[in-house]
Write an enzyme that holds these catalytic residues in place. Structure first.
Site, PDB file in Angstrom:
ATOM      1  N   CYS A  84      37.966  42.422 -51.193  1.00  0.00           N
ATOM      2  CA  CYS A  84      37.752  43.709 -50.503  1.00  0.00           C
ATOM      3  C   CYS A  84      36.551  43.686 -49.558  1.00  0.00           C
ATOM      4  CB  CYS A  84      37.593  44.835 -51.520  1.00  0.00           C
ATOM      5  SG  CYS A  84      39.093  45.081 -52.481  1.00  0.00           S
TER       6      CYS A  84
ATOM      7  N   ASN B 116      44.954  51.049 -51.215  1.00  0.00           N
ATOM      8  CA  ASN B 116      43.856  50.091 -51.050  1.00  0.00           C
ATOM      9  C   ASN B 116      44.437  48.781 -50.492  1.00  0.00           C
ATOM     10  OD1 ASN B 116      41.988  48.019 -51.457  1.00  0.00           O
ATOM     11  ND2 ASN B 116      41.227  48.841 -53.379  1.00  0.00           N
TER      12      ASN B 116
ATOM     13  N   HIS C 131      34.967  51.086 -47.746  1.00  0.00           N
ATOM     14  CA  HIS C 131      36.202  50.416 -48.165  1.00  0.00           C
ATOM     15  C   HIS C 131      37.034  51.408 -48.968  1.00  0.00           C
ATOM     16  CE1 HIS C 131      39.026  47.944 -50.183  1.00  0.00           C
ATOM     17  NE2 HIS C 131      38.414  48.024 -51.341  1.00  0.00           N
TER      18      HIS C 131
END
Ligand code: COA
Length: 331
Positions: A113, A288, A258
């Site tokens: 990520c 996500n 994020h």
């Protein structure tokens, strides 16, 4: 020394929309549970045969168009993904081939990520040192093929998704613009709290029916621990990057966190005392997408006029590794 500026942005998402209602038909979950715990309403999953490199390519074409740069003018590609189409080589070289970009270097960054922030830092160092001038940076993931889409995998299958975002970077001599600072960290003690065990070269063979049967090729996550670390590390890192740039959170025009979980983004915003209009979230629509969330957000914000020249921007990410980091930019 020149600074690095953003010349163009782009995004690409699979056209297959997967709603919470659809997931609740194949696992024990509900639309309400997913919305309340994560903020996600729907996400995009690739269709069979749709490759990550193709998504990265579509995002790259948009970013190059926006920048007014041709693929032949690129000096390097930095490609962030934790889900490459193949074990080796990485997606960077596949993108170079799709773009017909000449024999320029194309490197992959495997920081999950946090991948896009790390990729930006590599490109920024190359530009500031004068090594390369025009660099394409991509964040792209196909998570849907590595998830256990059943009740056993419901804590990850409802969260992770597919997509790509891209930016073109180049040097500027304007001292008032560009990337101002980075803050980067990792903590391998927590590597197995969010990981994909298999395929791995410590196994011989790297993947087997036995390992697949045990579900070791699926993304595994300790959601509570990830939540706890993410919601404290991101604000800590934004503060550090702002301090290096000689700024404070009150100066921020926009924070792009994020897109891990809407509740995490809200906690980050609260810790930094930011108003809702100072934070951008789109996890509701895309879930996500790991290394792709930040460049996807960036492209949406630029095209919607939410980012204007002169704005002070912070980007921050946290993910598997654990790894985390932030970047501060004067747009
Ligand atoms: N639908 C319904 N129930 C679910 C579920 C789902 N999709 N996923 C998990 N549950 C269940 C659990 O099995 C557990 O049941 P139990 O109490 O009977 O054992 C219950 O819900 C609560 O689980 P818990 O893990 O305590 O929930 P939570 O409030 O921590 O929320 C997450 C779970 C995954 C949403 C949350 O931990 C989270 O968002 N973590 C961070 C994830 C993340 O951002 N990852 C990416 C980082 S880059």
């Amino acid at each position: 020394m020149p600074r690095t500026q953003f010349l163009g942005t782009g995004l690409a998402l699979p056209d297959r929309v997967v709603t919470n209602a659809e997931l609740s038909q194949v696992m024990d979950t509900t639309d309400e549970w997913i919305r309340v715990r994560t903020g996600i309403e729907e996400r995009r999953w690739a269709r069979e045969g749709e490759t990550g490199a193709a998504l990265g390519h579509a995002a790259a074409i948009q970013a190059l168009d926006a920048a007014g740069v041709t693929s032949g003018e690129l000096d390097a590609i930095v490609y962030a993904t934790s889900t490459p189409d193949h074990f080796a080589p990485g997606n960077g070289v596949y993108l170079q081939k799709l773009l017909g970009a000449g024999t320029i270097p194309a490197i992959d960054i495997r920081m999950q990520c946090s991948g896009f922030i790390y990729a930006l830092s590599v490109a920024d160092a190359w530009i500031r040192s004068g090594t390369y001038r025009k660099i394409l940076v991509v964040g792209q993931e196909i998570q849907s093929t590595g998830m256990d889409v059943s009740t056993r995998g419901r804590n990850t299958a409802v969260i992770f998704a597919d997509g790509a975002g891209a930016v073109v970077l180049g040097p500027t001599d304007d001292p008032s613009r560009g990337i101002l600072s980075f803050d980067l960290h990792s903590e391998g003690a927590h590597a197995e709290l969010l990981w994909v065990d298999v395929p791995g070269s410590m196994y011989h063979p790297r993947i087997s029916e036995e390992l697949v049967h045990a579900g070791r090729h699926f993304l595994q996550m300790d959601g509570k621990e990830v939540f706890r670390h993410a919601s404290t590390r991101m604000p800590e890192s934004v503060r550090a990057a702002l301090a290096s740039a000689g700024c404070a959170s009150g100066d921020l025009s926009l924070l792009i966190p994020h897109q891990a979980n809407l509740r995490i983004s809200e906690m980050v915003a609260k810790a930094l005392a930011l108003r809702p209009d100072q934070v951008y979230n789109n996890i509701q629509r895309y879930g996500n997408t790991t290394a792709a969330t930040i460049p996807i957000c960036l492209d949406e914000c630029v095209r919607a006029g939410r980012i204007k020249p002169g704005d002070l921007l912070a980007l921050t990410a946290f993910g598997s590794g654990f790894t985390w980091g932030s970047c501060v930019v004067r747009w």
